[in-house]
Write an enzyme that holds these catalytic residues in place. Structure first.
Site, PDB file in Angstrom:
ATOM      1  N   ASP A 143      43.500  29.930  33.567  1.00  0.00           N
ATOM      2  CA  ASP A 143      42.481  29.564  34.426  1.00  0.00           C
ATOM      3  C   ASP A 143      42.012  28.085  33.821  1.00  0.00           C
ATOM      4  O   ASP A 143      41.270  27.474  34.710  1.00  0.00           O
ATOM      5  CB  ASP A 143      41.368  30.559  34.471  1.00  0.00           C
ATOM      6  CG  ASP A 143      41.746  31.853  35.170  1.00  0.00           C
ATOM      7  OD1 ASP A 143      42.835  31.729  36.063  1.00  0.00           O
ATOM      8  OD2 ASP A 143      41.070  32.699  34.958  1.00  0.00           O
ATOM      9  N   MET A 187      45.355  32.192  41.872  1.00  0.00           N
ATOM     10  CA  MET A 187      44.299  32.567  40.953  1.00  0.00           C
ATOM     11  C   MET A 187      43.509  31.737  40.540  1.00  0.00           C
ATOM     12  O   MET A 187      43.553  30.380  40.651  1.00  0.00           O
ATOM     13  CB  MET A 187      45.116  33.344  40.043  1.00  0.00           C
ATOM     14  CG  MET A 187      45.776  34.606  40.359  1.00  0.00           C
ATOM     15  SD  MET A 187      46.519  35.378  38.908  1.00  0.00           S
ATOM     16  CE  MET A 187      45.269  36.132  38.066  1.00  0.00           C
ATOM     17  N   GLN A 300      52.536  33.856  38.875  1.00  0.00           N
ATOM     18  CA  GLN A 300      52.450  32.348  38.031  1.00  0.00           C
ATOM     19  C   GLN A 300      52.210  32.686  36.417  1.00  0.00           C
ATOM     20  O   GLN A 300      52.552  31.862  35.590  1.00  0.00           O
ATOM     21  CB  GLN A 300      51.692  31.373  38.500  1.00  0.00           C
ATOM     22  CG  GLN A 300      50.179  31.460  38.062  1.00  0.00           C
ATOM     23  CD  GLN A 300      49.469  32.047  39.294  1.00  0.00           C
ATOM     24  OE1 GLN A 300      50.018  31.968  40.606  1.00  0.00           O
ATOM     25  NE2 GLN A 300      48.478  32.876  39.281  1.00  0.00           N
TER      26      GLN A 300
END
Length: 411
Positions: A143, A187, A300
């Site tokens: 992230d 995401m 991923q």
């Protein structure tokens, strides 16, 4: 002989988290550490006294290299939230009893925001009881939302996968001479670093996504439909990248517009999934065109076949730097990456106070989001592009990547 080391992995996996594990292990052994223990399933496994001696698993340099090329969490992971010590000191007493039993002097935790919360709490408790165990955080998260560090190991490889996949999906969308919409849901929760990476697909051979919607900005449903309607007047094939965490002005996630049971994990994180399908169905119903959603979801996170060499090397680097810093006396810190040059790209490591990192969330700077609200700027691209460079070819066996896998049968 330096005291024993223990290392764990926590949170979601990445393509390079095991390279950080390899960095911790190799550096610790090079510095004369007697034993390096690995927690099975993070702090939760440690509470259950489940751990292994990594020396028994990594018996050669070849296995260390294979570990660097193996995605996901070799030791297993967890999403266990440590309670506050004042509310449940028994948990901390148990952890420190196990560490004392193993003669551990150095504790390393590879993870993201929630994992840094664990390091913060353990280092504070150690200080309160006069323990000399040193606690260090090793950054990891696709992230890319950890404060203080330029970027996090794991992000570069996920960004490379997203950009490559976006490029391929755009090629696929151009096959038929008819109106069609492809929505790529990516995401990242409340930050758009991963979704922004879809823009890296743009080049001489690819026009990139037509629109990018990031969670840093409120999502306007009417404006979305209007922009799409206008776009479809000038081109038949439209590809849009959206973050799983896009939300309305009132704070509701778009995925919450779907009638389904709401799920939250131990840290209170809402399961974010379904925004792409919701929008594709809405477009298909109102515009009467073919629309589909491609939800990358977890795919991923462990795509080591397209991992970034820069990412793998930096993951190994921060693991080793954590060991060096702890042996030098640091505790209650996290290793960060400091960019000293973008062209040519250069990054160095440093240490940073864990209290200024844990439970904070780094978002994309406002100036890196296009004025139109549906793109990213050149500043974002210049920041992200160096992180996806290079490849480390997997060891191939029977045509497929070979992974190093810990087997419980060995116990």
């Amino acid at each position: 002989m330096i005291g024993n080391v223990i290392v764990g992995q926590s949170g979601g996996p990445t393509a390079v988290i095991n390279s950080s594990l390899a960095g911790v292990y190799k550096t610790a052994k090079d510095k004369g550490v007697k034993k390096v223990y690995g927690m099975l399933n993070g702090i939760q496994g440690l509470l259950e006294e489940r751990y292994i001696e990594l020396e028994q698993e990594l018996k050669s340099q070849v296995e260390v290299e294979l570990l660097k090329r193996t995605p996901s969490s070799y030791l297993g992971s967890c999403r266990y939230k440590l309670p506050d010590a004042k509310d449940n000191s028994e948990v901390y007493d148990k952890i420190f009893q196990v560490l004392k039993k193993l003669e551990v002097e150095y504790f390393f935790y590879i993870g993201g925001n929630d994992s840094m919360d664990t390091i913060m709490k353990l280092s504070k408790y150690a200080a309160s009881i006069g323990s000399n165990i040193r606690f260090m955080g090793v950054p990891k998260t696709i992230d890319n939302d950890l404060e203080a560090t330029d970027h996090t190991p794991g992000y570069g490889s996920a960004a490379k996968y997203i950009a490559g996949t976006t490029k391929e999906l755009i090629r696929d969308s151009l096959v038929y001479d008819q109106k069609n919409l492809t929505i790529i849901e990516i995401m990242g929760r409340n930050v758009g670093w991963l979704t922004g990476a879809a823009a890296l697909s743009k080049g001489d051979d690819c026009e990139g996504p037509d629109m990018i919607f990031l969670p840093e900005l409120a999502f306007d449903m009417d404006d979305f439909m209007l922009k799409l309607e206008q776009l479809q007047k000038v081109k038949k094939s439209v590809v849009i990248a959206i973050s799983e965490g896009i939300h309305l002005a009132d704070g509701r996630y778009v995925c919450e517009l779907v009638d389904r049971t709401k799920y939250t994990d131990n840290f209170g994180h809402t399961l974010l999934s379904g925004s792409g399908n919701y929008l594709a169905n809405k477009v298909s119903t109102e515009f009467g065109c073919k629309a589909r959603a491609i939800e990358l979801n977890t795919i991923q996170r462990s795509a080591s076949h397209l991992a970034s060499l820069v990412d793998i090397n930096e993951a190994f680097l921060v693991g080793g730097a954590a060991v060096s810093a702890a042996i030098a006396g640091e505790t209650g810190k996290m290793i960060i990456l400091k960019r000293i040059s973008t062209s040519p790209y250069q990054c160095i490591t440093d240490v940073y106070d864990i209290n200024k990192i844990a439970n904070l969330e780094k978002k994309i700077p406002a100036g890196w989001i296009g004025e139109d609200g549906i793109s990213v700027t050149n500043e974002f691209l210049d920041y992200a592009r160096p992180l996806i460079q290079g490849e480390l070819t997997p060891y191939m066996v029977d045509g497929l990547p070979r992974h190093l896998v810990y087997s419980k049968k060995k116990q």
